[in-house]
Design a protein around this motif. Structure first.
Motif, PDB file in Angstrom:
ATOM      1  N   LEU A   1      35.492  28.978  37.764  1.00 23.61           N
ATOM      2  CA  LEU A   1      35.788  30.262  36.755  1.00 23.61           C
ATOM      3  C   LEU A   1      37.467  30.291  37.103  1.00 23.61           C
ATOM      4  N   THR A   2      38.124  30.749  35.962  1.00 23.12           N
ATOM      5  CA  THR A   2      39.907  30.987  35.894  1.00 23.12           C
ATOM      6  C   THR A   2      40.107  32.267  35.182  1.00 23.12           C
ATOM      7  N   VAL A   3      40.759  32.838  35.627  1.00 22.90           N
ATOM      8  CA  VAL A   3      41.749  34.059  35.472  1.00 22.90           C
ATOM      9  C   VAL A   3      42.943  34.626  35.733  1.00 22.90           C
ATOM     10  N   GLU A   4      43.522  34.911  35.768  1.00 20.86           N
ATOM     11  CA  GLU A   4      44.644  35.138  35.561  1.00 20.86           C
ATOM     12  C   GLU A   4      45.338  36.987  35.799  1.00 20.86           C
ATOM     13  N   ILE A   5      45.785  37.905  36.904  1.00 17.68           N
ATOM     14  CA  ILE A   5      46.034  38.989  37.302  1.00 17.68           C
ATOM     15  C   ILE A   5      47.320  39.626  37.505  1.00 17.68           C
ATOM     16  N   PHE A   6      48.228  40.255  36.753  1.00 14.63           N
ATOM     17  CA  PHE A   6      49.416  40.264  37.093  1.00 14.63           C
ATOM     18  C   PHE A   6      49.891  41.769  37.599  1.00 14.63           C
ATOM     19  N   GLU A   7      50.841  40.940  38.046  1.00 12.83           N
ATOM     20  CA  GLU A   7      51.692  42.242  38.852  1.00 12.83           C
ATOM     21  C   GLU A   7      51.776  43.744  38.381  1.00 12.83           C
ATOM     22  N   ARG A   8      51.457  44.937  39.566  1.00 17.13           N
ATOM     23  CA  ARG A   8      51.286  46.606  39.248  1.00 17.13           C
ATOM     24  C   ARG A   8      50.013  45.942  38.096  1.00 17.13           C
ATOM     25  N   GLU A   9      49.090  45.392  38.535  1.00 17.33           N
ATOM     26  CA  GLU A   9      47.761  45.654  37.455  1.00 17.33           C
ATOM     27  C   GLU A   9      46.683  46.802  38.222  1.00 17.33           C
ATOM     28  N   PHE A  10      46.656  47.257  37.914  1.00 16.40           N
ATOM     29  CA  PHE A  10      45.009  48.125  38.700  1.00 16.40           C
ATOM     30  C   PHE A  10      43.657  47.322  37.671  1.00 16.40           C
ATOM     31  N   PHE A  11      43.368  45.742  38.087  1.00 21.91           N
ATOM     32  CA  PHE A  11      42.314  45.376  37.677  1.00 21.91           C
ATOM     33  C   PHE A  11      40.867  45.385  37.992  1.00 21.91           C
ATOM     34  N   ALA A  12      39.682  45.446  37.549  1.00 18.74           N
ATOM     35  CA  ALA A  12      38.382  45.938  37.940  1.00 18.74           C
ATOM     36  C   ALA A  12      37.694  44.670  37.954  1.00 18.74           C
ATOM     37  N   LEU A  13      36.951  43.835  38.467  1.00 17.03           N
ATOM     38  CA  LEU A  13      35.944  43.694  38.708  1.00 17.03           C
ATOM     39  C   LEU A  13      35.161  44.325  38.936  1.00 17.03           C
ATOM     40  N   LEU A  14      34.189  43.466  37.625  1.00 16.23           N
ATOM     41  CA  LEU A  14      32.565  45.285  37.562  1.00 16.23           C
ATOM     42  C   LEU A  14      31.583  44.154  37.203  1.00 16.23           C
ATOM     43  N   GLY A  15      30.320  44.425  37.824  1.00 12.21           N
ATOM     44  CA  GLY A  15      28.688  43.476  37.107  1.00 12.21           C
ATOM     45  C   GLY A  15      27.942  44.122  38.361  1.00 12.21           C
ATOM     46  N   PRO A  16      27.190  43.758  37.580  1.00 15.92           N
ATOM     47  CA  PRO A  16      25.992  44.891  38.744  1.00 15.92           C
ATOM     48  C   PRO A  16      25.415  43.296  40.078  1.00 15.92           C
ATOM     49  N   SER A  17      25.004  44.044  41.273  1.00 17.65           N
ATOM     50  CA  SER A  17      24.932  43.186  42.186  1.00 17.65           C
ATOM     51  C   SER A  17      24.915  41.750  42.226  1.00 17.65           C
ATOM     52  N   GLY A  18      24.904  40.931  43.423  1.00 16.23           N
ATOM     53  CA  GLY A  18      25.302  39.521  43.111  1.00 16.23           C
ATOM     54  C   GLY A  18      25.692  38.578  41.943  1.00 16.23           C
ATOM     55  N   CYS A  19      26.401  39.466  41.628  1.00 16.39           N
ATOM     56  CA  CYS A  19      27.126  38.398  40.053  1.00 16.39           C
ATOM     57  C   CYS A  19      28.660  37.478  40.800  1.00 16.39           C
ATOM     58  N   GLY A  20      28.437  38.389  41.770  1.00 18.75           N
ATOM     59  CA  GLY A  20      30.053  37.238  42.955  1.00 18.75           C
ATOM     60  C   GLY A  20      31.507  38.285  42.714  1.00 18.75           C
ATOM     61  N   LYS A  21      31.468  39.391  42.207  1.00 18.73           N
ATOM     62  CA  LYS A  21      32.630  40.194  42.574  1.00 18.73           C
ATOM     63  C   LYS A  21      32.980  40.287  43.701  1.00 18.73           C
ATOM     64  N   THR A  22      32.268  40.389  44.895  1.00 19.47           N
ATOM     65  CA  THR A  22      32.840  40.248  46.198  1.00 19.47           C
ATOM     66  C   THR A  22      33.201  38.919  46.760  1.00 19.47           C
ATOM     67  N   THR A  23      32.314  38.364  46.377  1.00 17.84           N
ATOM     68  CA  THR A  23      32.719  37.074  46.794  1.00 17.84           C
ATOM     69  C   THR A  23      34.274  36.598  46.313  1.00 17.84           C
ATOM     70  N   LEU A  24      34.220  36.619  44.724  1.00 18.35           N
ATOM     71  CA  LEU A  24      35.566  35.853  44.603  1.00 18.35           C
ATOM     72  C   LEU A  24      36.500  37.005  45.127  1.00 18.35           C
ATOM     73  N   MET A  25      36.654  38.989  45.659  1.00 17.16           N
ATOM     74  CA  MET A  25      37.585  38.945  46.495  1.00 17.16           C
ATOM     75  C   MET A  25      37.708  38.909  47.768  1.00 17.16           C
ATOM     76  N   ARG A  26      36.953  38.569  48.642  1.00 22.14           N
ATOM     77  CA  ARG A  26      36.364  37.733  50.181  1.00 22.14           C
ATOM     78  C   ARG A  26      37.514  36.444  49.940  1.00 22.14           C
ATOM     79  N   MET A  27      37.573  35.497  48.614  1.00 17.75           N
ATOM     80  CA  MET A  27      38.505  34.415  48.246  1.00 17.75           C
ATOM     81  C   MET A  27      39.911  35.059  48.059  1.00 17.75           C
ATOM     82  N   LEU A  28      39.710  35.929  47.499  1.00 21.35           N
ATOM     83  CA  LEU A  28      41.334  36.233  47.228  1.00 21.35           C
ATOM     84  C   LEU A  28      41.486  37.190  48.855  1.00 21.35           C
ATOM     85  N   ALA A  29      41.050  37.697  50.156  1.00 21.20           N
ATOM     86  CA  ALA A  29      41.692  38.088  51.273  1.00 21.20           C
ATOM     87  C   ALA A  29      41.546  36.845  51.984  1.00 21.20           C
TER      88      ALA A  29
END
Length: 375
Positions: free
Chosen positions: A36-64
């Motif tokens: 996965l390649t993605v860019e998020i910019f300063e002051r953005e309100f960026f939403a990760l949207l998808g069904p359960s199990g699509c990987g969005k929480t894993t993505l967030m946990r890697m950021l954290a």
């Protein structure tokens, strides 16, 4: 947030705050995030949207910092943070459970992280007061979490997360515990707070309405991949695939084959019993190429008589009616067995509906009403 003013993703000179570069995350043989390649910019309100199990929480946990990538790099403000521990990142995470300390007052909950960092007392007082003002909680400062409502507890968790002035705030299904009306109110509060603080927010949600309301951009995910990233209006009006069109809002998907019939115009063969449909598309389709026409129900007109000037008109019988207060959705079964939904706004207070079950009606739409999709 006005996308005409704020669109750093369209400016090649802007550097992203966060950059995922070919990130893959595996748990044993299971691939949660897939190259996965993605860019998020300063002051953005960026939403990760998808069904359960699509990987969005894993993505967030890697950021954290709670998970590390199997492959690839994650940059925050130009620094590769893949191996930086959570407590050393200028990232804060707000959990769905809020995780407030029940024995501490609201004031002490907000001050907790600042005290741990040994911030001088006068600075703590100033910062906590500022956070209480920002979240409209001044008069609850001395109460304990159990003495305030769910919506107020949510704001305490937000104030505590923002107190340390992180570069990035991660919100994991933050409004999941609130009822619908309170959730809608809180969405606007979140947007207001995000704009006032200028903090970059990344929210994980499976609620499409929430993502569409709060976000500057939405990333629609499926099976560890991002299918489309765009502003909410583009995601809705210009989905890039059947998956995105189907996931966001209500939609009619009509499968068929496309034949070029003029300037960006195509004839869609979709049923032997009915005439081809006409659709415009900037995306080219070859002769007899499989396609899907995605049309939102509110773009389909419903009438008793066949309209004279309609580009596309089909006849059918009303099968179901969903009355939603501000609008009504009619499920109409066509002569070929297909069911198409048409939505009308209930602009006037009337005692009876214009159409009822079993009525024969005409559905019509323009050549530009739908989006022609390859897959």
């Amino acid at each position: 947030m006005s996308n005409t003013v704020f669109a750093p993703w369209d400016d090649p000179s802007e550097r992203p705050l966060i950059k995922f570069q070919n990130v893959t995350k595996r748990f044993g043989t299971f691939t949660a995030i897939d190259d996965l390649t993605v860019e998020i910019f300063e002051r953005e309100f960026f939403a990760l949207l998808g069904p359960s199990g699509c990987g969005k929480t894993t993505l967030m946990r890697m950021l954290a910092g709670f998970e590390t990538p199997t492959e690839g790099a994650i940059d925050l403000a130009g620094q590769n943070i893949a191996m930086v521990p959570p407590n050393l990142r200028s990232v804060n995470m707000m959990f769905q459970s809020y995780a407030l300390f029940p024995h501490l007052s609201i004031w002490d909950n907000i001050a907790f992280g600042l005290r741990r960092e040994r911030m001088p007392k006068d600075q703590i007082n100033e910062r906590v007061s500022e956070m209480l003002r920002l979240t409209h909680l001044e008069k609850f400062a001395r109460r304990k979490p159990h003495q305030i409502s769910g919506g107020q507890r949510q704001r305490v968790a937000l104030a505590r997360s923002l107190a340390k002035a992180p570069k990035l705030l991660l919100l994991d299904e933050p409004l999941g515990a609130l009822d619908k009306k309170l959730r809608q109110e809180t969405q606007f509060e979140l947007m207001d707070i995000q704009e006032k603080t200028g903090t970059t927010f990344v929210i994980v949600t499976h609620d499409q309405e929430e993502a569409m309301t709060v976000a500057s951009r939405v990333a629609v995910m499926d099976h560890g991949k991002i299918i489309q990233i765009a502003t909410p209006d583009k995601i809705y009006e210009e989905p890039n695939s059947v998956y995105v069109a189907d996931f966001i809002g209500d939609v009619n998907i009509i499968p068929g084959t496309a034949t070029p019939s003029g300037d960006d115009t195509f004839a869609i063969q979709w049923s032997e019993e009915t005439a081809p449909l006409t659709a415009k598309s900037a995306i080219p389709f070859a002769l007899d190429e499989t396609c899907h026409l995605a049309i939102r129900p509110e773009k389909v007109a419903i009438t008793a008589d066949k309209p004279d000037d309609a580009t596309n008109a089909v006849q059918g019988k009303i099968l179901d009616i969903a009355y939603l207060g501000n609008s009504s959705t009619y499920h109409v079964e066509l002569t070929n067995g297909a069911v198409i939904k048409a939505q009308t706004a209930n602009t006037r207070r009337i005692s009876r509906r214009a159409f009822t079950w079993e009525d024969t009606v005409w559905l019509s739409w323009t050549a530009t009403a739908g989006v022609l999709l390859a897959s």
